[in-house]
Design a protein around this motif. Structure first.
Motif, PDB file in Angstrom:
ATOM      1  N   UNK A  99      17.292  71.011  39.448  1.00 26.27           N
ATOM      2  CA  UNK A  99      18.483  70.295  39.559  1.00 26.27           C
ATOM      3  C   UNK A  99      18.170  68.879  40.385  1.00 26.27           C
ATOM      4  N   UNK A 100      17.047  68.512  41.165  1.00 23.32           N
ATOM      5  CA  UNK A 100      15.837  67.474  41.947  1.00 23.32           C
ATOM      6  C   UNK A 100      14.870  66.940  41.102  1.00 23.32           C
ATOM      7  N   UNK A 101      14.375  65.753  41.497  1.00 18.78           N
ATOM      8  CA  UNK A 101      13.730  65.441  40.999  1.00 18.78           C
ATOM      9  C   UNK A 101      12.635  65.985  41.588  1.00 18.78           C
ATOM     10  N   UNK A 102      11.063  66.154  41.640  1.00 20.87           N
ATOM     11  CA  UNK A 102      10.780  66.676  42.388  1.00 20.87           C
ATOM     12  C   UNK A 102       9.367  65.173  42.784  1.00 20.87           C
ATOM     13  N   UNK A 103       9.622  64.977  44.141  1.00 22.07           N
ATOM     14  CA  UNK A 103       8.642  64.770  45.066  1.00 22.07           C
ATOM     15  C   UNK A 103       7.330  65.178  45.718  1.00 22.07           C
TER      16      UNK A 103
ATOM     17  N   UNK B 171       7.245  60.529  46.716  1.00 27.16           N
ATOM     18  CA  UNK B 171       7.377  59.699  46.154  1.00 27.16           C
ATOM     19  C   UNK B 171       7.493  60.658  45.391  1.00 27.16           C
ATOM     20  N   UNK B 172       9.005  60.274  44.906  1.00 30.18           N
ATOM     21  CA  UNK B 172       9.572  60.774  43.448  1.00 30.18           C
ATOM     22  C   UNK B 172       9.024  60.457  42.167  1.00 30.18           C
ATOM     23  N   UNK B 173       8.652  61.140  41.732  1.00 26.49           N
ATOM     24  CA  UNK B 173       7.455  61.760  40.389  1.00 26.49           C
ATOM     25  C   UNK B 173       8.865  60.966  38.781  1.00 26.49           C
ATOM     26  N   UNK B 174      10.034  60.924  39.482  1.00 28.60           N
ATOM     27  CA  UNK B 174      10.678  61.724  37.791  1.00 28.60           C
ATOM     28  C   UNK B 174      10.739  62.625  37.306  1.00 28.60           C
ATOM     29  N   UNK B 175       9.986  63.520  37.854  1.00 32.14           N
ATOM     30  CA  UNK B 175      10.327  64.947  37.436  1.00 32.14           C
ATOM     31  C   UNK B 175      10.670  66.154  37.444  1.00 32.14           C
TER      32      UNK B 175
END
Length: 658
Positions: A68-72, A58-62
């Protein structure tokens, strides 16, 4: 030997047949005149062996690791296959944790396991075994930076909380999920009805508190077991340092190996934002969930050990009070254990109660759990009592005062203040702690000031949190204070300072729900670990005297100048029996529980300006009945029992261990 409880291993064909028959009964049903009463609980009609097991990232948006990539974050899910085929959506039980690969969960330190294709196979604890056959999904989330998740651990901060909140958003169609940690195909939670309950112990419970404090829609209930409500109060007590470490060290202990190289900057921020001065900083404001209690939409079932010296009952007390002020539906269990899960000290009752709780708040069953007694309190090992509300109905504050004694030994404790000018003094001895002070209560020792009622003529119950206000004059520029309440008299208690913190692990196992070879649902039985004692410390408070004039920032003391400070005593619920005495002890460093100050001060208490405000069930009349109106004979020792019995020893200084 294993004994299966709850749900036996039922053949797949039988389960499918039962599910089909149940569905047909709902669709067609008998004539109204002969309709059977609606079930009052979810039942194990679905196959555990054939449940769907999957991981969604799930993409946390952080972007905590700044790559450089949203944390999952990885959410390992097990859910029954049949409801989706029937067009039915189901609720989820979630445990978000940093411990799934580093340390394990539960009394047997279970870790997640995966099959040769990387699919989740072993889910720690019993939630999946018991609840999946009853129509729930179980979702176990790796916090950012741990196990298979991206990002960095920030110890209760935005990343930790968002790790779980994002999954709730995904379950409700508000966040993006994928089939892989990088790349992968989008995946939605079409099987979910969005209703989520969070549960967990220790750090996991803390995440549940923090997510509830965001007010996220879809989180219907939380069940925090031994959880933190404010991270400042985990590391400090009113300015006094509780552990010789900080959150940066805790983050390093749980982060996955791949996260270490990318998370140095986050760990440095944790270190810089949490100085060992005891001062309040912006880092602690972000991690204070109590201040956001007004946002809580979920019901709350709190569970805590009253002798938990890891996550002390200050956390449950202040969280409970804040929830009460905002009318949050709530329930509480208080045991005599240390940092222990109720599955390991009251297993059968716990599973039954948790089942009813989730059925009501996640499935909508009208089973009356919300009208049941609010509080269950352990009075003696394996002996429980209930109350309609907590703190106990009729509890009111009673102010009591220490007075000088008539002979060498303890002073008195009663409702009359000491005469002006009377004092008591002690010198901080970092080698001694609460057990040493209580064992020597009836002797004059230089490391404490002790005060006691006479032997009680009736039981006296203290329910909730109290305070001790002291006016103390230090001899040096730094000083720490401790205040403890002690039940002086013989008893048999849970050995909360032992390795099991009040429980023994046995060899026999019982099984709680369905199982597979990879996840049996079977757990070793436990029993109470008890020991005889001559006294019981049941409430504690600590503070740095340098924070007396400014709670958020400490200042050097001026030797010879009096300072007034109110120490918060941790919440408890304890009955001092008739024939025992109630004691208040004020001292310096509580060995193994707070760090010593830079100096070895002597502190002189102004007894006329020192008082304890205690939560007495029955208020002043109950105090008068138990003590003879004012507290009984000053320094009395009759009826105390064998005070010389060895006190608990071996209190741990380990940082936030589960």
């Amino acid at each position: 030997m294993t004994i299966r409880r709850g749900q036996p291993h039922t053949p797949w064909t039988t389960l499918v047949g039962a599910a089909v028959l149940a569905l047909l009964a709902l669709l067609t049903g008998p004539p109204a005149a002969s309709a059977a009463p609606a079930p009052r609980e979810s039942r194990p009609v679905y196959s555990y062996a054939h449940a769907i097991r999957e991981t969604v990232w799930v993409d946390t948006g952080l972007d905590g690791d700044a790559d450089g990539r949203p944390d999952r974050v990885a959410a390992d899910i097990i859910r029954p296959a049949e409801p989706a085929r029937q067009g039915r959506r189901i609720p989820a039980i979630m445990d978000a944790s940093p411990y799934y690969s580093c340390c394990g969960r539960g009394n047997e330190s279970q870790k997640k396991t995966y099959d040769d294709r990387g699919r989740p196979a072993g889910f720690p604890l019993f939630y999946d075994n018991y609840f999946v056959p009853r129509g729930y999904a179980t979702v176990l989330v790796d916090l950012a930076g741990t196990n298979r998740s991206d990002g960095c651990v920030d110890v209760g901060g935005r990343s930790d909380i968002q790790s779980a909140k994002a999954v709730i958003d995904w379950l409700n169609g508000r966040a993006r999920g994928y089939t892989a940690r990088t790349g992968g195909s989008p995946v939605t939670a079409g099987w979910s009805n969005g209703r989520t309950g969070m549960i967990g112990k220790s750090w996991d419970a803390t995440i549940a508190n923090g997510v509830a404090a965001t007010g996220v829609p879809g989180l219907e209930t939380i069940v925090p077991i031994s959880g933190i409500s404010s991270w400042y109060d985990y590391y400090f007590a009113q300015g006094a340092p509780l552990y010789d470490g900080g959150p940066d060290q805790l983050a390093a202990a749980v982060e996955s190996p791949g996260a270490h190289k990318n998370c140095a900057a986050v760990q440095q921020k944790l270190k810089d934002g949490a100085p060992r001065t005891g001062d309040w900083t912006a880092l602690w404001t972000e991690r204070d969930y109590v201040r956001a209690a007004a946002k809580v939409r979920a019901s709350v079932f709190l569970v805590h050990g009253m002798q938990d010296l890891n996550v002390r009952t200050q956390h449950v007390g202040q969280w409970w009070d804040a929830l009460a002020r905002h009318g949050v539906p709530r329930k509480i269990w208080l045991s005599q254990t240390g940092h222990v899960d109720p599955f390991d000290y009251r297993r059968g009752a716990w599973v039954d109660t948790l089942h009813r709780w989730f059925d009501h708040y996640l499935m909508g069953y009208r089973n009356g759990i919300e009208r049941a007694p609010m509080a269950d309190v352990e009075r003696a090992p394996d002996t429980w009592a209930t109350d309609a509300r907590w703190p106990a109905p009729g509890t009111a504050p009673v102010t009591v005062h220490p007075r000088p004694g008539t002979a060498a030994g303890p002073g008195g404790l009663g409702t009359r203040p000491a005469p002006a000018g009377r004092t008591a003094a002690f010198t901080d001895d970092p080698a001694h702690g609460e057990a040493d002070w209580a064992a020597a209560l009836d002797r004059a020792t230089p490391d404490k000031a002790g005060f006691t009622t006479g032997p009680l003529t009736a039981p006296l119950r203290l329910s909730g949190a109290g305070t001790v206000t002291v006016t103390a004059t230090p001899s040096t520029t730094s000083a720490h204070l401790s205040a403890v309440l002690v039940d002086i008299g013989p008893d048999t208690i849970r050995n909360y300072a032992g390795d099991g913190e009040g429980i023994r692990t046995l060899t026999r196992a019982t099984c709680w729900g369905a199982g597979t070879p990879a996840d049996t649902g079977c757990f070793k039985e436990t029993a109470a670990d008890t020991r005889p004692v001559g006294f019981t410390v049941f409430s504690r408070g600590w503070a740095d005297l340098g924070h007396a004039t400014d709670p958020h920032h400490g200042h050097p003391l001026t030797p010879g100048t009096p300072y007034t400070l109110t120490l918060r005593l941790a919440a408890s619920d304890h009955v001092v029996p008739a024939g025992h005495r109630l004691a208040l002890i004020v001292a310096g460093t509580d060995a193994n529980l707070i760090d010593p100050p830079a100096s070895r001060p002597t502190l002189t208490l102004d007894l006329a300006r020192t008082a304890a405000r205690l939560p007495v069930t029955g208020g002043g009349p109950a105090w008068a009945r138990a003590t003879g109106s004012d507290g009984g004979a000053v320094g009395g020792t009759a009826g105390t029992g064998p005070v010389g019995i060895a006190p608990p020893v071996g209190l741990s200084r380990m940082p936030y261990a589960d």
